[in-house]
Design a protein around this motif. Structure first.
Motif, PDB file in Angstrom:
ATOM      1  N   THR A   1       0.832  -1.207   0.000  1.00 42.60           N
ATOM      2  CA  THR A   1       0.000   0.000   0.000  1.00 42.60           C
ATOM      3  C   THR A   1       0.865   1.254   0.000  1.00 42.60           C
ATOM      4  O   THR A   1       0.639   2.183  -0.782  1.00 42.60           O
ATOM      5  CB  THR A   1      -0.928   0.002   1.220  1.00 42.60           C
ATOM      6  OG1 THR A   1      -1.765  -1.155   1.171  1.00 42.60           O
ATOM      7  CG2 THR A   1      -1.806   1.246   1.229  1.00 42.60           C
ATOM      8  N   VAL A   2       1.874   1.309   0.865  1.00 45.49           N
ATOM      9  CA  VAL A   2       2.738   2.485   0.946  1.00 45.49           C
ATOM     10  C   VAL A   2       3.626   2.574  -0.293  1.00 45.49           C
ATOM     11  O   VAL A   2       3.865   3.666  -0.822  1.00 45.49           O
ATOM     12  CB  VAL A   2       3.587   2.454   2.236  1.00 45.49           C
ATOM     13  CG1 VAL A   2       4.592   3.586   2.256  1.00 45.49           C
ATOM     14  CG2 VAL A   2       2.676   2.525   3.458  1.00 45.49           C
ATOM     15  N   PHE A   3       4.094   1.447  -0.786  1.00 46.60           N
ATOM     16  CA  PHE A   3       4.917   1.430  -1.990  1.00 46.60           C
ATOM     17  C   PHE A   3       4.166   2.045  -3.167  1.00 46.60           C
ATOM     18  O   PHE A   3       4.732   2.807  -3.957  1.00 46.60           O
ATOM     19  CB  PHE A   3       5.324  -0.008  -2.310  1.00 46.60           C
ATOM     20  CG  PHE A   3       6.184  -0.144  -3.529  1.00 46.60           C
ATOM     21  CD1 PHE A   3       7.530   0.193  -3.490  1.00 46.60           C
ATOM     22  CD2 PHE A   3       5.658  -0.623  -4.717  1.00 46.60           C
ATOM     23  CE1 PHE A   3       8.332   0.067  -4.617  1.00 46.60           C
ATOM     24  CE2 PHE A   3       6.442  -0.749  -5.853  1.00 46.60           C
ATOM     25  CZ  PHE A   3       7.786  -0.409  -5.802  1.00 46.60           C
ATOM     26  N   ALA A   4       2.881   1.753  -3.277  1.00 44.70           N
ATOM     27  CA  ALA A   4       2.083   2.255  -4.399  1.00 44.70           C
ATOM     28  C   ALA A   4       1.493   3.636  -4.141  1.00 44.70           C
ATOM     29  O   ALA A   4       1.312   4.421  -5.073  1.00 44.70           O
ATOM     30  CB  ALA A   4       0.955   1.272  -4.716  1.00 44.70           C
ATOM     31  N   GLY A   5       1.191   3.943  -2.883  1.00 49.71           N
ATOM     32  CA  GLY A   5       0.420   5.145  -2.589  1.00 49.71           C
ATOM     33  C   GLY A   5       1.165   6.279  -1.919  1.00 49.71           C
ATOM     34  O   GLY A   5       0.581   7.348  -1.683  1.00 49.71           O
TER      35      GLY A   5
ATOM     36  N   SER B   1       2.840   9.020   0.503  1.00 50.99           N
ATOM     37  CA  SER B   1       2.552   9.643   1.804  1.00 50.99           C
ATOM     38  C   SER B   1       1.085   9.507   2.195  1.00 50.99           C
ATOM     39  O   SER B   1       0.774   9.381   3.376  1.00 50.99           O
ATOM     40  CB  SER B   1       2.953  11.116   1.780  1.00 50.99           C
ATOM     41  OG  SER B   1       2.209  11.825   0.816  1.00 50.99           O
ATOM     42  N   LEU B   2       0.175   9.560   1.236  1.00 47.12           N
ATOM     43  CA  LEU B   2      -1.244   9.381   1.558  1.00 47.12           C
ATOM     44  C   LEU B   2      -1.470   7.994   2.142  1.00 47.12           C
ATOM     45  O   LEU B   2      -2.143   7.833   3.168  1.00 47.12           O
ATOM     46  CB  LEU B   2      -2.101   9.586   0.320  1.00 47.12           C
ATOM     47  CG  LEU B   2      -3.612   9.368   0.500  1.00 47.12           C
ATOM     48  CD1 LEU B   2      -4.183  10.328   1.530  1.00 47.12           C
ATOM     49  CD2 LEU B   2      -4.346   9.514  -0.836  1.00 47.12           C
ATOM     50  N   ALA B   3      -0.895   6.991   1.515  1.00 40.00           N
ATOM     51  CA  ALA B   3      -1.048   5.620   1.992  1.00 40.00           C
ATOM     52  C   ALA B   3      -0.335   5.411   3.325  1.00 40.00           C
ATOM     53  O   ALA B   3      -0.798   4.641   4.175  1.00 40.00           O
ATOM     54  CB  ALA B   3      -0.514   4.651   0.948  1.00 40.00           C
ATOM     55  N   LEU B   4       0.794   6.091   3.526  1.00 42.59           N
ATOM     56  CA  LEU B   4       1.509   5.977   4.795  1.00 42.59           C
ATOM     57  C   LEU B   4       0.623   6.440   5.944  1.00 42.59           C
ATOM     58  O   LEU B   4       0.509   5.768   6.977  1.00 42.59           O
ATOM     59  CB  LEU B   4       2.792   6.805   4.745  1.00 42.59           C
ATOM     60  CG  LEU B   4       3.708   6.717   5.969  1.00 42.59           C
ATOM     61  CD1 LEU B   4       4.336   5.331   6.075  1.00 42.59           C
ATOM     62  CD2 LEU B   4       4.797   7.791   5.905  1.00 42.59           C
TER      63      LEU B   4
ATOM     64  N   ILE C   1       1.252   8.682  -7.189  1.00 44.47           N
ATOM     65  CA  ILE C   1       0.121   9.126  -8.008  1.00 44.47           C
ATOM     66  C   ILE C   1      -0.786  10.127  -7.289  1.00 44.47           C
ATOM     67  O   ILE C   1      -1.203  11.124  -7.882  1.00 44.47           O
ATOM     68  CB  ILE C   1      -0.674   7.905  -8.508  1.00 44.47           C
ATOM     69  CG1 ILE C   1       0.175   7.130  -9.523  1.00 44.47           C
ATOM     70  CG2 ILE C   1      -1.993   8.334  -9.139  1.00 44.47           C
ATOM     71  CD1 ILE C   1      -0.461   5.849 -10.015  1.00 44.47           C
ATOM     72  N   PRO C   2      -1.150   9.942  -5.998  1.00 41.74           N
ATOM     73  CA  PRO C   2      -2.009  10.938  -5.329  1.00 41.74           C
ATOM     74  C   PRO C   2      -1.432  12.348  -5.378  1.00 41.74           C
ATOM     75  O   PRO C   2      -2.172  13.322  -5.516  1.00 41.74           O
ATOM     76  CB  PRO C   2      -2.106  10.409  -3.898  1.00 41.74           C
ATOM     77  CG  PRO C   2      -1.914   8.939  -4.027  1.00 41.74           C
ATOM     78  CD  PRO C   2      -0.895   8.781  -5.121  1.00 41.74           C
ATOM     79  N   GLU C   3      -0.104  12.459  -5.260  1.00 39.64           N
ATOM     80  CA  GLU C   3       0.489  13.789  -5.297  1.00 39.64           C
ATOM     81  C   GLU C   3       0.416  14.381  -6.695  1.00 39.64           C
ATOM     82  O   GLU C   3       0.240  15.589  -6.861  1.00 39.64           O
ATOM     83  CB  GLU C   3       1.937  13.744  -4.819  1.00 39.64           C
ATOM     84  CG  GLU C   3       2.576  15.119  -4.782  1.00 39.64           C
ATOM     85  CD  GLU C   3       3.885  15.145  -4.034  1.00 39.64           C
ATOM     86  OE1 GLU C   3       4.678  16.056  -4.294  1.00 39.64           O
ATOM     87  OE2 GLU C   3       4.107  14.263  -3.192  1.00 39.64           O
ATOM     88  N   LEU C   4       0.575  13.546  -7.713  1.00 37.49           N
ATOM     89  CA  LEU C   4       0.471  14.039  -9.087  1.00 37.49           C
ATOM     90  C   LEU C   4      -0.931  14.597  -9.348  1.00 37.49           C
ATOM     91  O   LEU C   4      -1.095  15.645  -9.978  1.00 37.49           O
ATOM     92  CB  LEU C   4       0.798  12.925 -10.076  1.00 37.49           C
ATOM     93  CG  LEU C   4       2.230  12.387 -10.020  1.00 37.49           C
ATOM     94  CD1 LEU C   4       2.407  11.242 -11.015  1.00 37.49           C
ATOM     95  CD2 LEU C   4       3.231  13.500 -10.317  1.00 37.49           C
ATOM     96  N   PHE C   5      -1.957  13.894  -8.860  1.00 36.11           N
ATOM     97  CA  PHE C   5      -3.321  14.393  -9.009  1.00 36.11           C
ATOM     98  C   PHE C   5      -3.517  15.702  -8.246  1.00 36.11           C
ATOM     99  O   PHE C   5      -4.179  16.628  -8.734  1.00 36.11           O
ATOM    100  CB  PHE C   5      -4.323  13.346  -8.513  1.00 36.11           C
ATOM    101  CG  PHE C   5      -4.596  12.241  -9.491  1.00 36.11           C
ATOM    102  CD1 PHE C   5      -5.048  12.525 -10.772  1.00 36.11           C
ATOM    103  CD2 PHE C   5      -4.399  10.923  -9.144  1.00 36.11           C
ATOM    104  CE1 PHE C   5      -5.297  11.515 -11.682  1.00 36.11           C
ATOM    105  CE2 PHE C   5      -4.644   9.901 -10.046  1.00 36.11           C
ATOM    106  CZ  PHE C   5      -5.093  10.198 -11.324  1.00 36.11           C
TER     107      PHE C   5
END
Length: 382
Positions: free
Chosen positions: A42-46, A48-51, A85-89
């Motif tokens: 989850t953290v690998f893919a997501g 800081s949001l996932a962290l 990806i969340p940061e790019l959005f």
């Protein structure tokens, strides 16, 4: 396939954290204990949001989150592991939209500052000041916050009978202090209904007007203006508008003090987890962004960095929060506790790493012809 991906993620995160002397399932206070293996992928893919979300779910623990974030940020690992990806959005939205427009202005009040006055009363100092304290000669949070309020009043050279504007007045700490101790009339602006009601009650009997109002709708003129801990919600597309409002609202010879958390580099949005859960539509200004906004509007008379004082301030808030959680827990619940703990301790770590700063900037439209004397502590000039 999923097991392979999880192993890759675990290996990558383990190597990355080792650079900051953080171990997975180690025994030191800043090490990470993984409670659910989904943490890795989850953290690998997501990022800081996932962290943050995985911590809120209880998928990992850390005894000293502030030390964890200090090590992570000091090594610059946020740039390698947290920008997904969340940061790019988030960046795309910030570039395409004005996320701090008039229509959105009250969202921060509704989602953060209206969380509950009981929470903030038990967490903050007696003045209810939700910004960095000034610890030069202080031993307690109350003393540090009173010293900060007095420092602002002295920097603005407040005198009896003057009219003070506080853009983003919170629960009224500055306008209340200035009215009582410096004999001024004051107007405070907030976008939080809870703050407005609380501040009006506190200021009864004093020449203080608390308004539930966006700064762009302000009219009238003032002898001095302060904005303490609000500029973080203005947004880079509105910095020049904000400065236009301050300039037109300031009488000749007046001073404007801007107190804001600052970023070491220019950005256009904030961390995705903070944007989603703590400060929607927020972002931290840089020196360059502030400079562009004040250019041709103000002369910068003084600039002080109080960033080293914020770690102690936030840890004082955290200690109050922990001490009073038994009284708050039934209302707010365990998910809120984990979210708020993550918020406060990650901020403390960020300030300890000097990843973020706190600036007090004194501005004057035409400058002070006689020269401005920089105030650095109560009852003294240097």
């Amino acid at each position: 396939m999923r097991k392979i991906f999880r192993n890759v993620a675990e290996s990558y995160l383990g190597r990355m954290l080792q650079q900051a002397d953080i171990a997975i399932n180690g025994e030191r206070p800043w090490d990470v204990t993984v409670c659910d293996p989904r943490f890795f992928e989850t953290v690998f893919a997501g990022g800081s949001l996932a962290l943050g979300e995985s911590y809120m779910r209880g998928w990992w623990e850390c005894q000293a989150l502030n030390q964890f974030f200090f090590r992570l940020l000091q090594q610059g690992l946020d740039r390698s592991c947290c920008r997904k990806i969340p940061e790019l959005f988030a960046k795309a939205r910030a570039l395409l939209l004005n996320r701090q427009s008039r229509r959105r202005a009250f969202q921060i009040g509704e989602r953060h500052y209206d969380a509950g006055n009981d929470l903030f009363e038990l967490m903050l100092d007696d003045h209810m000041t939700y910004s960095c304290g000034y610890w030069r000669n202080a031993e307690t949070l109350d003393q540090a916050q009173e010293a900060k309020l007095d420092l602002i009043c002295r920097k603005l050279n407040l005198q009896p009978g003057m009219r003070l504007l506080d853009i983003g007045c919170g629960w009224g700490s500055l306008v209340l202090y200035a009215a009582r101790h410096y004999g001024v009339e004051a107007v405070g602006l907030t976008v939080s209904e809870e703050q407005a009601q609380f501040a009006r009650k506190r200021c009864e009997g004093l020449p203080v007007d608390i308004r539930l109002q966006d700064y762009r709708d302000l009219d009238g003129t003032f002898d001095a203006i302060a904005s303490v801990g609000m500029f973080e919600h203005v947004g880079y597309k509105n910095y020049r508008t904000f400065m236009d409002v301050a300039e037109r609202s300031l009488r000749p010879g007046g001073l404007f003090l801007l107190h804001t958390i600052g970023s070491n580099k220019s950005v256009h949005t904030c961390d995705p987890w903070f944007d989603k859960y703590i400060f929607p539509n927020g972002m931290l200004p840089s020196i360059r962004q502030i400079g562009r906004a004040i250019e041709s509007r103000f002369i910068m008379e003084d600039w002080q960095n109080l960033g080293v004082d914020y770690e102690k301030t936030v840890l004082s808030w955290y200690n109050n929060f922990e001490k009073n959680w038994e009284r708050l827990g039934q209302k707010y619940g365990e998910p809120f506790y984990r979210m708020w703990r993550y918020y406060l301790l990650s901020i403390a770590g960020g300030f300890r790493a000097r990843y973020i700063q706190v600036w007090q900037i004194v501005l004057a439209p035409q400058g002070n012809a006689a020269g401005y004397q920089s105030v650095r502590c109560p009852h003294c000039l240097d």
